[in-house]
Design an enzyme around this catalytic site. Structure first.
Site, PDB file in Angstrom:
ATOM      1  N   ASP A 168       0.951  -0.957  -0.052  1.00  0.00           N
ATOM      2  CA  ASP A 168       0.063   0.013  -0.066  1.00  0.00           C
ATOM      3  C   ASP A 168       1.050   1.322  -0.042  1.00  0.00           C
ATOM      4  O   ASP A 168       1.936   1.081   0.304  1.00  0.00           O
ATOM      5  CB  ASP A 168      -0.942  -0.065   1.214  1.00  0.00           C
ATOM      6  CG  ASP A 168      -2.250   0.954   1.110  1.00  0.00           C
ATOM      7  OD1 ASP A 168      -2.054   1.779  -0.037  1.00  0.00           O
ATOM      8  OD2 ASP A 168      -3.036   0.821   1.628  1.00  0.00           O
TER       9      ASP A 168
HETATM   10  C1  BGC Z   1      -4.918   3.413  -0.040  1.00  0.00           C
HETATM   11  C2  BGC Z   1      -4.768   2.369  -1.188  1.00  0.00           C
HETATM   12  C3  BGC Z   1      -4.712   3.257  -2.291  1.00  0.00           C
HETATM   13  C4  BGC Z   1      -3.224   3.848  -2.532  1.00  0.00           C
HETATM   14  C5  BGC Z   1      -3.158   4.609  -3.623  1.00  0.00           C
HETATM   15  C6  BGC Z   1      -3.733   4.317  -0.230  1.00  0.00           C
HETATM   16  O1  BGC Z   1      -3.682   5.268   0.602  1.00  0.00           O
HETATM   17  O2  BGC Z   1      -5.060   2.721   1.254  1.00  0.00           O
HETATM   18  O3  BGC Z   1      -6.379   1.676  -1.081  1.00  0.00           O
HETATM   19  O4  BGC Z   1      -4.819   2.427  -3.567  1.00  0.00           O
HETATM   20  O5  BGC Z   1      -3.406   4.747  -1.616  1.00  0.00           O
HETATM   21  O6  BGC Z   1      -3.843   5.863  -3.958  1.00  0.00           O
END
Ligand code: BGC
Length: 762
Positions: free
Chosen positions: A240
């Site tokens: 993530d």
């Molecule tokens: C989120 C993800 C997301 C990623 C990219 C993170 O903060 O938890 O779900 O895909 O950011 O935006």
């Protein structure tokens, strides 16, 4: 995948590239180049590929390489959020939705769409519940797999997220979820497991949080043992955004790609660790190879370079169809719905949300829509000649001045006076629900409830339309509504979809994928959410959602699986056949469903399994199958659901594996978890479980053991110990004593050494 062509016709030969990359280049490939691009190696013709959110619309930020871009992106169709699509219980619909998302990704140059999210809705307070499907892992897994299949059919990858036990936003980047293994295996992992096994998503995104103290991004048990060795995952694990603490530890655990760019920090850590001998180059190569394969796959799909177009109008129409099939009719007293365009008397629409729709939730899943339909316009069109009056009723801002609040309410009352029906659109404002933080209560804004009360006092009939990403309490105001429509967050075509359902152009067929509890105080995670001191204890264990409300025999406002239609269905002729018995049973459930009403409609047939004789605690009933069928009035169909071993199995906490235990299981078929219409029992041979017995096991366990039992009898026969253990009143208490302790009691005929050697022999 070696030797696969890139978009410019050149071959991307993974094996030879791996041999030609320097260690520095390899270490760099394990991290992003910026926010959305992987690292290219121009010297060797390795292109960068673009990844983007996800999950219910494409958020492609082409010229944005850092935070400065905010959340704005190239326009794309904003489809309904997962909370909504889950309520459709329709795998075919989810697959079609996936195809559309795949096409748009390709058109926007996106190789991997960052979704779907299959985390469980442990608490309705989680700010990100709208992005997740359900409180039930079976339902979430089936729907997500269909979505993944649809996207990936288009040559575009997905990212199954957030792996795992990411069930709150509070402290999400560091909190440790304290969960026992059985709970993980039965509740928090199965949706991931199903999607991995059935659909092989190109990528899996690890969660931010820790699990039992270990960061998900650095957890070899999670990322390698469970995901790859047990489930056979072949794709790439991406972090993530910002989830990696130490890239060297992450690579060793099985994390392939750190996103976004860490500005060189992660690369340096990998080089340092290799130099220090704490990470091997082979471990680095394993991850680099997966990154190269992902890039190669994207080239084959042509997503990144070929681009493409999509039919925006067709996708908008699909968004409307998906939205309408996701709406859940919770209540419809006296058949107030559907509204008849040819009916008499004015319809009054109250609620700012009807004019200013909330199409999605806040955070990374936000989409810049291609257009937005509002309920006010759409209902006007749907009602044709019938008079429609509108009053905003309330302000969306929490801090609207008191005189404005009063004026809006009075205007709504004036508009509603004498109206045949008032449709009152209520819901949570944007700022109340978002990625990054959790809610503190389940209430609607008091301003809105006050307007409902005031309007209900003057209108003949009242229909409430709800917009919210996760459940709200309905008891405080439910008595004012004749009908209630739960519409979740329906995306850019939601206004039209709600109008379709209100006038009956679409017969509602959504079913709740999450329980609507009477009050937050009934929730299983109460006291254990969102945790304290950096940890959150999953104390309710298996009992999340309906499993809890059932086990505690609690009343709920609307149960899991509930949803009404404008027609009616009858269930009959249940047949349950064991197709295969033994350790891997297969059972076929078949029944007839008949549309007994006047309109065409869709029914969601739900199959729950209850383990009636279990040696461990098991939930009352668990969803193990479902089918959505469309039937014309008067038509009937035979519905079949096949249950596999997992439908009956539990994760044995001592044996640390799945087992189907010998005994009787009930198969419950119904229209919701609390509307079981048919029931049958099935006997399964399963496994006769034998738990390991040792010197510290109880006398009860020894006596029950097929070999040790008789041996023990030989030793104690005729002694005071035998009399003590067999005593009709106190024997049970005595038999609960571990054998080693019994052996030490004065006058015992049993010797510790004998116990050890008997165990050894067995
Ligand atoms: C989120 C993800 C997301 C990623 C990219 C993170 O903060 O938890 O779900 O895909 O950011 O935006």
């Amino acid at each position: 995948m070696s030797g696969t062509p890139t978009s410019d016709g050149a071959a991307l030969d993974v094996t030879s590239l791996l041999a030609r990359l320097t260690l520095e280049e390899k270490a760099a490939l394990l991290g992003g180049a910026d926010f959305w691009l992987t690292t290219p190696v121009e010297r060797l013709g390795i292109p960068a590929i673009m990844v983007s959110d996800g999950p219910h619309g494409v958020r492609a930020q082409h010229d944005v390489s850092d935070f400065d871009g905010g959340l704005e992106a190239a326009p794309a169709v904003a489809f309904p959020a997962a909370a909504a699509t889950a309520s459709s219980w329709d795998v075919d619909l989810l697959q079609r939705l996936g195809r559309a998302l795949g096409e748009e990704s390709r058109a926007l140059g996106v190789s991997v769409l960052l979704g779907p999210g299959v985390n469980m809705k442990r608490s309705p307070l989680c700010g990100r519940n709208f992005e997740y499907f359900s409180e039930d892992p079976f339902l979430a897994g089936r729907l997500a797999a269909a979505l993944v299949d649809g996207v990936q059919e288009q040559g575009v990858g997905t990212s199954l997220k957030h792996f795992a036990a990411n069930n709150q936003e509070t402290d999400r980047m560091s909190v440790s979820a304290e969960v026992d293994e059985r709970t993980l295996r039965e509740i928090y992992l199965p949706a991931f497991e199903h999607v991995v096994r059935s659909s092989q998503p190109w990528t899996v995104m690890c969660a931010y949080n820790r699990i039992n103290g270990v960061f998900a991004s650095q957890d070899p048990w999670l990322l390698t043992q469970v995901l790859r060795d047990e489930w056979g995952y072949e794709g790439l694990v991406v972090s993530d955004w910002g989830a990696v603490y130490d890239r060297a530890a992450a690579v060793a655990a099985g994390l392939d790609l750190e996103m976004p760019s860490s500005g060189g920090v992660g690369t340096a850590r990998v080089l340092e660790a290799v130099a220090a001998g704490t990470l091997t180059e082979a471990e680095v190569d394993r991850c680099v190879e997966r990154v190269l394969r992902l890039v190669a796959r994207a080239q084959v799909g042509g997503a990144a370079a070929e681009g493409g177009t999509y039919d925006e109008a067709a996708h908008h129409a699909l968004a409307r169809e998906v939205a309408a099939d996701s709406v859940v009719l919770l209540e419809n007293e006296g058949g107030v719905l559907p509204l008849d365009p040819a009916g008499t008397g004015a319809v009054v629409l109250v609620g700012e949300l009807a004019r200013t729709p909330r199409i999605g939730g806040g955070g990374s899943s936000q989409v810049t829509p291609t257009r937005v339909d509002d309920l006010l316009t759409e209902l006007g069109t749907a009602l044709g000649e019938r008079e429609l009056r509108f009053a905003p009723g309330y302000a969306l801002a929490d801090d609207a001045p008191a005189d404005e609040v009063a004026r809006l309410r009075d205007e709504a009352v004036a508009a509603a006076r004498g109206a045949a029906v008032a449709v009152v659109h209520l819901g949570l404002p944007d700022s109340w629900e978002s990625e990054g933080y959790d809610r503190e209560h389940l209430h609607l804004p008091p301003q809105q409830v006050a307007v409902l009360e005031a309007v209900a006092a003057v209108a003949e009939r009242v229909v409430v339309v709800l917009t919210n990403g996760s459940v709200v309490e309905v008891e405080p105001w439910r008595r004012h509504a004749d009908a209630v429509l739960e519409t979740w967050l329906l995306g850019q075509a939601g206004g039209g979809a709600i109008a379709d359902v209100l006038v009956g152009a679409v017969n509602p067929s959504g079913r709740l994928a999450e329980t609507m509890p009477v009050a937050l105080e009934d929730n299983p995670a109460l006291g254990n959410f969102p945790g304290e001191g950096g940890t959150v204890r999953y104390g309710e264990r298996l009992l999340i959602g309906y499993r809890w409300y059932d086990a505690h025999a609690l009343a709920v406002s609307y149960p899991f699986g509930h949803g009404l239609t404008y027609t009616s269905f009858a269930y009959s002729d249940l047949a349950v056949d064991v197709l295969q018995d033994g350790a891997e049973p297969r059972v076929r459930v078949a029944l007839t469903v008949t549309n007994t009403g006047e309109r065409a409609g869709k029914e969601v047939v739900q199959v729950y399994v209850a383990d009636e004789q279990a040696s461990v605690f098991r939930p009352e009933q668990e969803l193990k199958g479902f089918v959505k069928v469309a039937l014309e009035p008067g038509a009937a169909t035979r519905v079949e659901v096949e249950l596999d071993a997992r439908a009956f199995a539990f994760w044995h906490p001592v044996l640390r594996r799945w087992t189907v235990e010998r005994g009787t299981f009930a198969v419950l078929v119904g229209a919701s978890s609390r509307d079981v219409r048919l029931r049958a029992e099935v006997q399964l041979a399963g496994e006769a479980l034998e738990l390991p017995v040792d010197a510290d096991s109880t006398a009860e366990a020894w006596l029950a053991h097929p070999v040790l039992g008789p041996r023990l009898r030989e030793v104690i026969d005729g002694t005071g110990h035998a009399a003590m253990l067999d005593h009709p009143e106190s024997g049970r208490m005595m038999r609960a004593i571990p054998m080693r302790r019994l052996a030490r009691f004065p006058g015992s005929p049993i010797r510790e050494e004998w116990l050890e050697s008997a165990v050894q022999e067995v």
